[in-house]
Design a protein around this motif. Structure first.
Motif, short mmCIF file in Angstrom:
data_model
loop_
_atom_site.label_atom_id
_atom_site.label_comp_id
_atom_site.label_asym_id
_atom_site.label_seq_id
_atom_site.Cartn_x
_atom_site.Cartn_y
_atom_site.Cartn_z
N ALA A 54 0.83 -1.20 0.00
CA ALA A 54 0.00 0.00 0.00
C ALA A 54 0.87 1.26 0.00
CB ALA A 54 -0.92 -0.01 1.23
N ASN A 326 -0.79 -3.74 -5.42
CA ASN A 326 -1.31 -5.07 -5.15
C ASN A 326 -0.85 -6.05 -6.22
OD1 ASN A 326 -3.16 -7.38 -4.76
ND2 ASN A 326 -4.28 -5.98 -3.41
N LEU A 346 -0.42 -4.42 3.27
CA LEU A 346 -1.68 -4.06 2.62
C LEU A 346 -2.69 -3.73 3.71
CD1 LEU A 346 -1.92 -6.78 -0.18
CD2 LEU A 346 -1.33 -4.36 -0.46
N ALA A 348 -6.75 -3.49 4.97
CA ALA A 348 -8.07 -4.08 4.74
C ALA A 348 -9.15 -3.15 5.29
CB ALA A 348 -8.15 -5.45 5.39
N ASP A 353 -11.11 -5.56 -0.07
CA ASP A 353 -9.72 -5.52 0.38
C ASP A 353 -9.32 -6.82 1.04
OD1 ASP A 353 -9.48 -2.91 -0.51
OD2 ASP A 353 -9.87 -2.01 1.45
N ARG A 354 -10.19 -7.34 1.90
CA ARG A 354 -9.88 -8.60 2.61
C ARG A 354 -9.77 -9.76 1.63
NH1 ARG A 354 -13.26 -6.03 6.40
NH2 ARG A 354 -15.15 -6.99 5.56
N THR A 377 -1.17 -7.58 6.84
CA THR A 377 -1.87 -6.38 7.33
C THR A 377 -1.22 -5.77 8.57
OG1 THR A 377 -3.36 -7.74 8.69
CG2 THR A 377 -4.09 -7.20 6.45
#
Length: 501
Positions: A54, A326, A346, A348, A353-354, A377
């Motif tokens: 991200a 991503n 990343l 969520a 996103d998840r 995450t």
């Protein structure tokens, strides 16, 4: 054996290198960084890679670390800098308190350094101008760039063949546009006799696609002097490889130009470089930032071309690394070719996103030490999951890594520093001149004028033989001469003056 001992043994065995390597940082176990170094063999770096994560998680600094260590090993780098935040590699870094703390945890010394840099541009920015001619693309690649169907691609092939036969260079977009106009108007019969009939509807469609490319900056990119691939392979007097930074921050809204340049560059490197096979270190490593800009706008034919080049170019000693937010931004066929994967955090925020994080986790090796989807995450800034290839080409265990800090400046250069680099660059001077030698445009423009003048002379001769029958006929004859000869020559002369300016 304790779990930490098992972890240490597995990572040390997986990332120990007998030959030359780059050191990414220290392994993280149960939230703590350890003096267990994550090393990547230089001999595997032509197997390509992915750097994902991200915004704000440390991707750019990871590229900087990789580029620094490649340069120190005498390996040149080509960096596609979309955001314009990579130029600081040309200046020495500063050992701030957070860097001291990080490097003490992973037991890696920190020495501020600067690296040799060339600043390059596809646009009117200052720097080394990158250009290519239409002829260098060839009919197949040029057709794929324009996303042409089989019939339209056939017309492009005819145009290239016609220009080769008539010794008319295709250098820039105005050349190929002029040829297309000629073969559907003044030269229609000539083309039909030698190469077959060409539909005006087909040429009209192709022209619209060329204009679209032109409006995205293709008129600046196509032309001479063409950039020579050998100029990417330079080593400085200290044995450091040059870091060639293509500044693309002013063409973020022109993905067609970006993908055109990238595909041409990779194809040119592939065609120019000799076969190397298995090498101890790559000849050149290419980093493509914001890689989704290439793939989002690419046709299926273009994607197939990119995938083919990625498969083949590693045998030339070239490594290509895609940087994106991503991994799902990268087509599966390309993703399968990437040996090194560095996954930053990343986030969520939504169900989508998840789901994307779950898919991302499935792209990495299963590890008894990490729950991959949870780790992705929870990674901090400058931390990443890593998997690579060892010296035998076998995938290494998945490891969370605290990345070492860049030894060069973690900020951009100011305008004065940029001017200094450009003023000292031999390449800026080499490619500064924009050459507009006689090519298809000028040759056909002259031919069109000659055809018009011949038609006018014949018309005048015919009229003078028959003689005017009435005053009305005389008036029409004079008007025809003016419009078909004087006006055409005048308009052409004005056009040539404008183009020369």
């Amino acid at each position: 054996m304790s779990k930490i001992e098992q972890f240490t043994t597995e990572i040390n065995q997986g990332y120990t290198c007998k030959g030359s390597s780059i050191n990414l940082g220290g392994a993280i176990f149960e939230g703590e960084a350890h003096d267990i170094h994550v090393k990547i063999p230089l001999k595997t770096l032509n197997r390509h890679g992915l750097i994902a994560g991200a915004t704000g998680t440390g991707k750019t600094k990871t590229i900087q670390v990789l580029s620094e260590q490649l340069s120190q090993n005498g390996i040149p780098v080509l960096m596609m800098d979309i955001k314009g935040d990579f130029s600081g590699i040309a200046a020495k870094g500063e050992e701030k308190e957070f860097i001291k703390e990080r490097h003490s945890k992973i037991n890696i010394p920190f020495t501020p350094k600067e690296f040799p840099v060339e600043l390059m541009t596809l646009s009117s920015q200052d720097g080394v101008r990158l250009r290519a001619t239409v002829s260098e693309f060839g009919p197949v690649l040029f057709s794929r760039i324009l996303d042409l169907n089989e019939t339209q691609a056939g017309v492009i092939a005819v145009i290239f063949k016609y220009c080769d036969d008539k010794k008319m260079p295709l250098l820039d977009l105005k050349d190929i546009k002029k040829v297309m106009n000629y073969i559907t108007e003044e030269g229609k019969e000539e083309i039909s006799e030698e190469y077959g009939k060409i539909s005006t509807a087909t040429t009209g469609t192709i022209l619209r696609k060329i204009i679209e490319l032109e409006q995205q900056g293709g008129d600046i990119f196509f032309g001479e002097k063409s950039f020579e691939i050998d100029d990417l392979m330079r080593i400085d007097k200290n044995g450091f490889g040059y870091v060639n930074i293509v500044r693309l921050n002013d063409i973020q809204d022109k993905p067609k130009l970006f993908s055109t340049f990238m595909l041409n560059l990779l194809a040119e490197i592939y065609n120019t470089m000799p076969e190397k096979g298995d090498v101890e270190q790559p000849e050149l490593v290419v980093f493509i930032d914001e890689a989704h800009l290439i793939f989002n706008e690419a046709s299926n034919a273009l994607l197939n071309q990119i995938e083919t080049i990625i498969k083949l170019i590693r045998s030339k000693g070239i490594g290509v690394y895609f940087i994106t937010q991503n991994p799902t931004d990268i087509p599966k066929g390309v993703l399968a070719q990437l040996g090194l994967k560095i996954q930053h955090a990343l986030r969520a925020f939504t169900a989508n996103d998840r789901q994307a994080i779950k898919q991302t986790a499935e792209n990495y090796p299963i590890s008894e030490f990490y729950k991959t989807d949870e780790v992705i995450t929870s990674l901090g800034i400058g931390e990443a999951l890593v998997t690579a290839l060892n010296e035998k080409g076998i995938p290494t265990p998945l490891v969370a890594c605290m990345m070492r800090a860049p030894e060069s400046r973690m900020d951009i250069l100011n305008e004065k520093e940029i001017d200094t680099i450009n003023s000292n660059s031999k390449l800026v001077e080499k490619y500064a001149e924009e050459i507009d030698r006689e090519s298809a445009y000028e040759i056909l423009s002259k031919k069109i004028v000659e055809i018009s003048e011949e038609a006018t002379d014949k018309d005048e001769e015919k009229k003078s033989t028959k003689g005017p029958s009435t005053g009305e006929v005389i008036g029409k004859s004079v008007l025809k001469v003016v419009t078909s000869a004087t006006f055409i020559r005048g308009a052409f002369n004005v056009l040539m003056k404008v183009l020369k300016k």
